[in-house]
Design an enzyme around this catalytic site. Structure first.
Site, PDB file in Angstrom:
ATOM      1  N   ASP A 154      -6.585   4.734   2.290  1.00 20.92           N
ATOM      2  CA  ASP A 154      -7.328   3.279   1.876  1.00 20.92           C
ATOM      3  C   ASP A 154      -7.700   2.724   3.091  1.00 20.92           C
ATOM      4  O   ASP A 154      -8.013   1.448   3.172  1.00 20.92           O
ATOM      5  CB  ASP A 154      -6.511   2.532   0.947  1.00 20.92           C
ATOM      6  CG  ASP A 154      -5.219   2.081   1.568  1.00 20.92           C
ATOM      7  OD1 ASP A 154      -4.637   2.699   2.602  1.00 20.92           O
ATOM      8  OD2 ASP A 154      -4.537   1.115   0.927  1.00 20.92           O
TER       9      ASP A 154
ATOM     10  N   HIS B 127       2.753 -14.178  -6.578  1.00 19.38           N
ATOM     11  CA  HIS B 127       1.719 -14.359  -5.632  1.00 19.38           C
ATOM     12  C   HIS B 127       0.500 -13.486  -6.218  1.00 19.38           C
ATOM     13  O   HIS B 127      -0.475 -13.740  -5.568  1.00 19.38           O
ATOM     14  CB  HIS B 127       1.887 -14.071  -4.092  1.00 19.38           C
ATOM     15  CG  HIS B 127       2.110 -12.481  -4.150  1.00 19.38           C
ATOM     16  ND1 HIS B 127       3.091 -11.748  -5.087  1.00 19.38           N
ATOM     17  CD2 HIS B 127       1.824 -11.519  -3.333  1.00 19.38           C
ATOM     18  CE1 HIS B 127       3.426 -10.433  -4.547  1.00 19.38           C
ATOM     19  NE2 HIS B 127       2.145 -10.292  -3.567  1.00 19.38           N
TER      20      HIS B 127
ATOM     21  N   HIS C  94       0.765  -1.370  -0.130  1.00 15.99           N
ATOM     22  CA  HIS C  94       0.125  -0.176   0.109  1.00 15.99           C
ATOM     23  C   HIS C  94       0.713   1.247   0.004  1.00 15.99           C
ATOM     24  O   HIS C  94       0.486   2.434  -0.471  1.00 15.99           O
ATOM     25  CB  HIS C  94      -0.972  -0.009   1.213  1.00 15.99           C
ATOM     26  CG  HIS C  94      -1.888  -1.135   1.313  1.00 15.99           C
ATOM     27  ND1 HIS C  94      -3.118  -1.131   0.949  1.00 15.99           N
ATOM     28  CD2 HIS C  94      -1.367  -2.544   1.680  1.00 15.99           C
ATOM     29  CE1 HIS C  94      -3.768  -2.089   1.464  1.00 15.99           C
ATOM     30  NE2 HIS C  94      -2.907  -3.107   1.236  1.00 15.99           N
TER      31      HIS C  94
ATOM     32  N   SER D 183       2.940  -6.298  -8.026  1.00 16.12           N
ATOM     33  CA  SER D 183       3.638  -7.296  -8.660  1.00 16.12           C
ATOM     34  C   SER D 183       3.026  -7.308 -10.129  1.00 16.12           C
ATOM     35  O   SER D 183       3.572  -7.598 -11.158  1.00 16.12           O
ATOM     36  CB  SER D 183       3.639  -8.475  -8.200  1.00 16.12           C
ATOM     37  OG  SER D 183       4.711  -8.329  -6.940  1.00 16.12           O
TER      38      SER D 183
END
Length: 480
Positions: free
Chosen positions: A128, A378, A22, A383
């Site tokens: 957020d 992942h 984040h 990513s």
């Protein structure tokens, strides 16, 4: 004769959820607003992350020094100090952070009061975190939601309440947590999502049998806050990639601004802020020199992000699968995983000329390196975007949160990924690596990945859709 008071200069206070995935995109957005839009920025870390950054700073004193009009602050998070370099974004720490979000509110309000008293009042808060957005709205400061997941991940999370209302979640028993049930359960069609979305394609928060599951409750609160507390929603994505999803959410959310991929928008426009780093873990630059000795597209890059903690068995299956594929590989295992898992001496001996294992690396530079042939990931959104921007095909092994939705879109909608089963086996890893590194599947996936790389670049260039959306964001939200 009275004069109208002068409008205060735009001052954005950024406070992202204090985890690597984040903080990184939030710093990109903050830098871009400051350099391109002249926005004054105060970037807030949790005290825990500030301590981590002081210990792990890798780019010299300038890393946190800021610049004129761009400063840093920190507020307490109620968590104990980090014990080491990798004691940061583990699942256990994330659960503790989620449980302590309300503790941020009085400290944030005090920071806003202090900024006003200093003569530089905040004009908006960018976050957020549900309680932070609500706190900003409570004190009369504009609240802007910068949602750091994918758009498809956000839309999937917005369905959690409907799945509860329909009696689908919480799940009835442990048997429904198995892949067979999750894979066979198709949810009702949702505009913006594929018609055949399965329960296993939804955010992992739905995988609970507890009607009072604390993480699910926190997610529901966040989803309820977006339409009510935020005046705008900013997403790190671009139109060609997730335009249909964004259009579907526009019916239920405040104005949405798709301004990604942020790394591409910021890389040519960082100015005096170039030295500011979001990394909370020390990077190993030696892997770049190692990659420099390898042939183009000859290396598999495996990185499971800043939160995922693999078991010893999972590490062994991934490691031996990579080794048995016959290809070179660069594998990132964060410090805690390296200290709790000892790779067998025969593995070390068998891969001494083909493998490089490290605790963290400069991922953007790695993915752009010509030696990288495929990215085993992942499926965290940072990513995924970095893989797309680099034109690299992906092997997808999602762990939690929005990663399952990202995997679904990467594999079936964008066609740049192939899924690895949740119960990872070395034979499957070996086979999939060989499939994606050579042959017909490699050709098709690499062609798709190259097209998305071009589209991402076009979106972020001057005059491109994301560039235009960013200018709209500046004029309609920050300078309004």
């Amino acid at each position: 004769m009275s004069t109208r008071p002068e409008k205060p200069a735009t001052h954005a206070v950024f406070f992202p959820f204090p985890a690597q995935g984040h903080v990184t995109p939030a710093l990109h957005l903050a830098k871009l607003l400051h350099v391109r839009g002249g926005v004054r920025v105060t970037f807030v870390h949790s005290d825990r992350n500030r301590r981590r950054r002081r210990l792990l700073r890798t780019r010299g004193p300038a890393a946190l020094a800021g610049a004129p009009g761009f400063g840093f602050a920190s507020i307490p998070d109620g968590l104990p100090p980090p014990c080491g370099e990798d004691d940061g974004d583990s699942p256990q720490v994330m659960v503790s952070l989620l449980a302590s979000l309300d503790t941020f509110v009085p400290h944030l309000k005090k920071l806003l009061d202090d900024l006003s008293a200093s003569g530089a009042p905040a004009t908006c808060v960018v976050s957020d975190i549900d309680p932070v957005l609500r706190a900003a709205a409570d004190v009369g400061v504009r609240a802007v939601a910068f949602w750091t997941t994918s758009a498809c991940g956000l839309l999937a999370s917005l369905q959690c309440q409907q799945l509860i209302d329909k009696g689908i979640i919480p799940l009835k028993d442990e048997e429904q947590l198995r892949d067979v049930y999750l894979d066979s359960t198709v949810i009702d069609p949702v505009p913006g999502l594929p018609a055949d979305m399965r329960l296993r394609d939804m955010a992992s928060f739905v995988r609970t049998t507890d009607p009072d599951d604390p993480v699910l409750r926190i997610v529901l609160a966040h989803m309820q806050a977006l339409p009510t507390a935020a005046t705008a929603v900013v997403l790190n994505t671009f139109g060609e990639l997730e335009g249909e999803v964004v259009a579907a959410m526009s019916a239920v959310l405040p104005p949405i601004y798709a301004v990604g991929p942020l790394p591409l928008l910021t890389e040519a426009d960082s100015g005096p802020l170039e030295t500011l780093s979001a990394n909370l873990t020390k990077e190993d630059d030696g892997c770049l020199a190692w990659l420099g000795s390898k042939e183009p597209r000859s290396v598999v890059y495996a990185n499971f992000g800043s939160i995922v903690v693999l078991t010893s068995q999972q590490i062994e299956e991934f490691a031996w699968g990579l080794a048995n594929s016959g290809y070179h590989f660069l594998m990132v295992l964060r410090g805690a995983m390296q200290t709790t898992t000892t790779l067998a001496p025969e593995f070390v001996e068998a891969t001494k000329d083909r493998g490089y294992v490290t605790s963290w690396c400069p991922q953007r530079e790695v993915l752009r390196h010509q030696a990288i042939g495929v990215f085993l990931t992942h499926c965290g959104w940072n990513s995924m975007l970095e893989g797309i921007c680099s034109g690299v095909p992906m092997l997808c092994w999602p762990f939690g949160a929005d990663q399952h939705t990202n995997r679904r879109f990467a594999c079936t909608e964008w066609r740049v990924g192939v899924e690895i089963g949740s119960d990872v086996k070395r034979g499957e890893v070996e086979t999939l690596v060989r499939d994606v590194m050579g042959g017909e599947k490699e050709r098709k996936m690499r062609g798709q990945a190259a097209q998305w790389e071009e589209r991402a670049s076009a979106a972020s260039e001057p005059g491109g859709p994301s560039w235009v959306n960013f200018d709209r964001l500046l004029n309609e939200v920050f300078h309004a």
